[in-house]
Each structure stands twice: as C-alpha cells, then as structure tokens.
Scaffold this motif. Structure first.
Motif: not given
Length: 155
Positions: A1-30
């Motif tokens: 019985m292995g360790i379960k990952n509760f973060q969900g199934n990530h998909v390669g390169k796109e998942a790695a990019e999602a892990e880098k998203i910061t407030v600066r990427d989606f905050m409202t500037e106006d």
C-alpha cells in the motif's frame, strides 16, 4: 500500500507551470483607491456608481493606510442616525479598517487560497514596498482555478 497523493493527477509540463502561478499573475491592477480625508459620502457614491464593494485607502504618498467596505459605510449610516450626527462631517479614515492584511505579489495561488480560508476575508490589497499595486479577491482565485482545471488537471 503506497502513499496517496490528495493533490489530484497533474499533467506534465502544464502542471509544472500551474505550480508557478502567483498573485501577480491574476491580481486586478486597475483598482479604485480612496484618499485619506475623502468624505464618506463621496466614498459611498463611488461604491454605488462603480458597482464595487470596497477599496483601499491610501495616503498622499500612495501608501496603504486602510480599506473601506460597504459594511463600513453602512455602519456609518447607522451610527449617524443613532447619534444624530451629520454624515458630511465624516471622512473615510473614521470608518475604514486600519489594520489591513495584505499579500505579496509573489505569493503562490494555493497559499493565497488557504489564506482566504483561514482569515475569512473577501479581498486582499497586493503591496510591494509598502505601495499598493493591485487587489486580489476570492473571485480572482476561483476564475484562475477554473482556468487551471480545464487545462492542467485530469477530472
């Protein structure tokens, strides 16, 4: 019985990019800011006219000194009637929240989501070197998470 990952199934390169998203990427500037000394009636008019529920209050140097919300304004209306005091004599700093929790523009999306849950606040000013550079709300987090889900996580 292995360790379960509760973060969900990530998909390669796109998942790695999602892990880098910061407030600066989606905050409202106006954003709409209010100024120290601004009459509370002006603030109320702006909230209604612009269809916003609140905003940061800054000093003459643009530094964050508080945040005002519809609820703060309603409190002022109630107290004005109760104490028979004219609203014209009241400024934004009389009712704004002065001890404001802020976030850093480099904070990770998932850390911000946790901060929303922990503090039960609807929006955070985003500050860099004591100056406000944006605003981030729970809605910003939801929109970003939905966009990520559609591109980066398996259902």
């Amino acid at each position: 019985m292995g360790i379960k990952n509760f973060q969900g199934n990530h998909v390669g390169k796109e998942a790695a990019e999602a892990e880098k998203i910061t407030v600066r990427d989606f905050m409202t500037e106006d954003i709409t800011t209010f100024k120290k000394g601004q009459p509370i009636l002006e603030v109320m008019e702006a909230l209604v006219k612009l269809g916003i529920s609140g905003g940061p209050v800054v000093d003459e140097d643009g530094k964050l000194i508080g945040i005002i919300s519809e609820g703060d304004c309603i409190k002022q209306i109630s107290e004005s009637r109760y104490y028979n005091q004219p609203m014209e004599a009241t400024n934004v700093e009389d009712y704004m929240i002065k001890n404001v929790e802020t976030v850093d523009p480099d904070m990770h999306l998932f850390d911000l989501a946790n901060k929303f849950l922990t503090l039960k606040i609807r929006r955070f000013p985003v500050c860099h070197q004591n100056k406000i550079i944006g605003l981030v709300s729970q809605k910003n987090v939801l929109k970003t998470a939905l966009a990520l889900h559609g591109h980066n996580w398996k259902s």
